[in-house]
Design a protein around this motif. Structure first.
Motif: not given
Length: 189
Positions: A69-88
């Motif tokens: 939900p955090t990842f989905i919420g962030f993508a929606r908040m910035v109105d991204a067409e697409s988003a990729v979750k990263l890890a160090p």
């Protein structure tokens, strides 16, 4: 829908055989998902259901937080067409894909209609990428440098490059692709 498959190649670029007269096949990866949903008629179903976002993840990431939900919420908040979750990246030997900017030099012919905008490195309508370096002009051409973000498999990057450090002491290729994506349905419809 069923994911497509593609032939497996050896490190020398030769096809690997599964048996006499048949190629060894492997799933065609995350990008093959788009071909699969188009070929199998999933797009009309997505549209009919009124879905606006798709959460996509690799099946080999057992520790993934499904529909985070955090990842989905962030993508929606910035109105991204697409988003990729990263890890160090844990180390240069980390087997996950890495993200990089690929620099491309583009030479365009200067005309009376493009010259005033082009001399300042402005974005040309219809151009797939945005110039990130001020344009250089000569009598008939301008040269711009465009950058495109891409994900590379670690086998595509020399081991010396994977081990390079940035100015802060971290890995220069410090972000791993953990195979989780949010895609706005308008992006694929």
């Amino acid at each position: 829908f069923s994911q497509g498959h593609m032939p497996v190649l050896s490190l020398k670029g030769k096809y690997l055989m599964a048996g006499r007269g048949s190629l060894h096949m492997f799933p065609d990866g995350s990008g093959g998902m788009f071909d699969g949903i188009r070929a199998e008629g999933v797009l009309p179903d997505i549209k009919c259901r009124g879905l606006r976002h798709l959460f996509v993840m690799n099946s080999d990431n057992l520790l993934a937080k499904v529909a985070d939900p955090t990842f989905i919420g962030f993508a929606r908040m910035v109105d991204a067409e697409s988003a990729v979750k990263l890890a160090p990246r844990a180390s240069p030997e980390d087997p996950c894909g890495v993200f990089a900017n690929i620099r491309k030099t583009v030479k365009r012919r200067v005309t009376a209609t493009t010259a005033p905008h082009a001399k300042h490195g402005a974005h040309h309508p219809g151009s797939p990428t945005v110039p990130t370096h001020p344009a250089k002009a000569d009598a008939t051409h301008i040269v711009t440098y465009e950058h495109r973000a891409t994900c590379l498999e670690v086998r595509e990057v020399p081991s010396e490059a994977l081990a390079r450090k940035d100015q802060y002491g971290g890995l220069r290729f410090g972000s791993s692709n953990i195979g989780q994506y949010i895609i706005h349905t308008d992006f694929i419809l």
